[in-house]
Design a protein around this motif. Structure first.
Motif, PDB file in Angstrom:
ATOM      1  N   ALA A   2      -4.392 -82.129 -61.771  1.00 56.93           N
ATOM      2  CA  ALA A   2      -4.034 -82.330 -60.673  1.00 56.93           C
ATOM      3  C   ALA A   2      -2.492 -82.302 -60.893  1.00 56.93           C
ATOM      4  O   ALA A   2      -2.034 -83.203 -61.642  1.00 56.93           O
ATOM      5  N   TYR A   3      -1.847 -81.744 -60.034  1.00 58.76           N
ATOM      6  CA  TYR A   3      -0.164 -81.880 -60.283  1.00 58.76           C
ATOM      7  C   TYR A   3       0.349 -82.390 -58.809  1.00 58.76           C
ATOM      8  O   TYR A   3      -0.121 -82.060 -57.810  1.00 58.76           O
ATOM      9  N   VAL A   4       1.359 -83.066 -58.929  1.00 56.49           N
ATOM     10  CA  VAL A   4       2.039 -83.832 -57.748  1.00 56.49           C
ATOM     11  C   VAL A   4       3.448 -83.463 -57.868  1.00 56.49           C
ATOM     12  O   VAL A   4       4.293 -83.605 -58.849  1.00 56.49           O
ATOM     13  N   LEU A  26     -11.216 -81.079 -58.690  1.00 56.68           N
ATOM     14  CA  LEU A  26     -12.116 -80.313 -57.729  1.00 56.68           C
ATOM     15  C   LEU A  26     -11.630 -80.857 -56.125  1.00 56.68           C
ATOM     16  O   LEU A  26     -11.623 -80.128 -55.403  1.00 56.68           O
ATOM     17  N   SER A  27     -11.429 -82.091 -56.170  1.00 59.87           N
ATOM     18  CA  SER A  27     -11.074 -82.809 -54.895  1.00 59.87           C
ATOM     19  C   SER A  27      -9.635 -83.418 -55.193  1.00 59.87           C
ATOM     20  O   SER A  27      -9.338 -84.316 -56.141  1.00 59.87           O
ATOM     21  N   VAL A  28      -8.586 -83.538 -54.267  1.00 59.36           N
ATOM     22  CA  VAL A  28      -7.396 -84.347 -54.403  1.00 59.36           C
ATOM     23  C   VAL A  28      -6.959 -84.670 -52.990  1.00 59.36           C
ATOM     24  O   VAL A  28      -7.422 -84.349 -52.088  1.00 59.36           O
ATOM     25  N   SER A  29      -6.414 -85.811 -53.120  1.00 63.41           N
ATOM     26  CA  SER A  29      -6.041 -86.429 -51.636  1.00 63.41           C
ATOM     27  C   SER A  29      -4.928 -87.626 -51.852  1.00 63.41           C
ATOM     28  O   SER A  29      -4.914 -88.209 -53.068  1.00 63.41           O
ATOM     29  N   SER A  57      -7.948 -77.201 -54.493  1.00 65.11           N
ATOM     30  CA  SER A  57      -7.919 -78.281 -53.755  1.00 65.11           C
ATOM     31  C   SER A  57      -6.513 -78.622 -53.312  1.00 65.11           C
ATOM     32  O   SER A  57      -5.280 -78.514 -54.407  1.00 65.11           O
ATOM     33  N   VAL A  58      -6.062 -79.074 -52.229  1.00 66.76           N
ATOM     34  CA  VAL A  58      -4.515 -79.341 -51.719  1.00 66.76           C
ATOM     35  C   VAL A  58      -4.743 -80.695 -50.903  1.00 66.76           C
ATOM     36  O   VAL A  58      -5.553 -80.667 -50.135  1.00 66.76           O
ATOM     37  N   SER A  59      -3.365 -81.412 -51.083  1.00 64.39           N
ATOM     38  CA  SER A  59      -3.317 -82.503 -49.959  1.00 64.39           C
ATOM     39  C   SER A  59      -1.984 -82.802 -49.823  1.00 64.39           C
ATOM     40  O   SER A  59      -1.120 -82.717 -50.856  1.00 64.39           O
TER      41      SER A  59
END
Length: 266
Positions: free
Chosen positions: A76-78, A101-104, A44-46
């Protein structure tokens, strides 16, 4: 394990060859990688908005298996849009969470001038198997702002997440979370929930009309569709059969009132 590492080494060799033969116009600005086998970085990417308020938009990338591929805790990585450096690492709470699994990007939820983040973990078993959760993190500090949890077992809450824009026109960006396995409208009919960014309170609940619709498998802010000054929402239900077997529909809702504006179908 030797076989997996050999495959990974071969993949890296092919990537190096491909990059070395590519034209300069096609080279990536930044490449983000992890050291762990089967972490599934990039599932997942955003865009993350401007998390550190430096004038450059940043990025969030999910790795739902996490560093330990057997546990599926997830991460999750920012990353900084300006430099590509890692700004934050968020990690799931327990094995099987499938965090990331989902990121935004979440918009500026707390109206502090820094854009925030939202991460889904639909495997969480807080009140039963695959209840699911969604976590909202501050872009300024990385602290947890809100944690939203699904209603029942197998809701798969957090399977889809997004910024909703400013649904109630209070100056704070809001959030939408899908739960495609929710049974309120029938088995796996699905639901979508809209939460206030200012207070975390539930603003709207949208429910799938018929069993097995999987309504809420995708969710998003829709912008101001009807030009009333309030941002609106769109929710997908890909197994809806009203227009043909598994033809699917998309539903557009008013942010101001929660009423259905459009059903979109082929």
């Amino acid at each position: 394990m030797i076989f997996l590492k050999l495959n990974l080494l071969i993949s890296i060799i092919f990537l190096v060859v491909a990059v070395s033969t590519a034209s300069s116009q096609n080279l990536p600005v930044s490449t983000f990688t992890v050291d762990a086998v089967r972490e599934y970085l990039g599932f997942s990417v955003s865009g993350a908005g401007d998390v550190n308020n430096d004038g450059f938009d940043d990025l969030i990338v999910g790795a739902y298996s996490g560093e330990d591929c057997e546990s599926r805790t997830g991460r999750a990585y920012v990353y900084s849009g300006q430099s590509g450096v890692l700004l934050y690492t968020f990690t799931g709470e327990a094995a099987g969470d499938i965090f990331g699994l989902s990121v935004s990007g979440a918009g500026d939820v707390n109206n502090d001038g820094f854009d925030d983040l939202i991460v889904g973990a639909y495997g969480i078993n807080a009140d039963g198997s695959y209840v699911g959760r969604a976590y909202v993190f501050s872009g300024q500090s990385g602290d947890t702002v809100y944690v939203f949890t699904g209603e029942a077992a197998h809701d798969f809450f957090g399977g889809s997440i997004a910024s909703a824009g400013d649904v109630d026109n209070d100056g704070f960006d809001d959030l939408i979370v899908g739960a495609f396995g929710n049974d309120a409208g029938g088995l796996d009919a699905g639901r979508a929930y809209v939460y206030s960014g200012q207070s975390g309170t539930l603003l709207h609940t949208f429910t799938g009309e018929v069993a097995l619709y999987r309504f809420g498998v995708s969710v998003s802010g829709a912008g101001d569709v009807n030009n009333d000054g309030f941002d609106d929402l769109i929710v997908g239900g890909y197994l809806i059969t009203a227009a043909g077997f598994d033809a699917g529909w998309a539903y557009v809702y008013s942010g101001q009132s929660g009423t259905l504006l459009w059903r979109l179908q082929r």
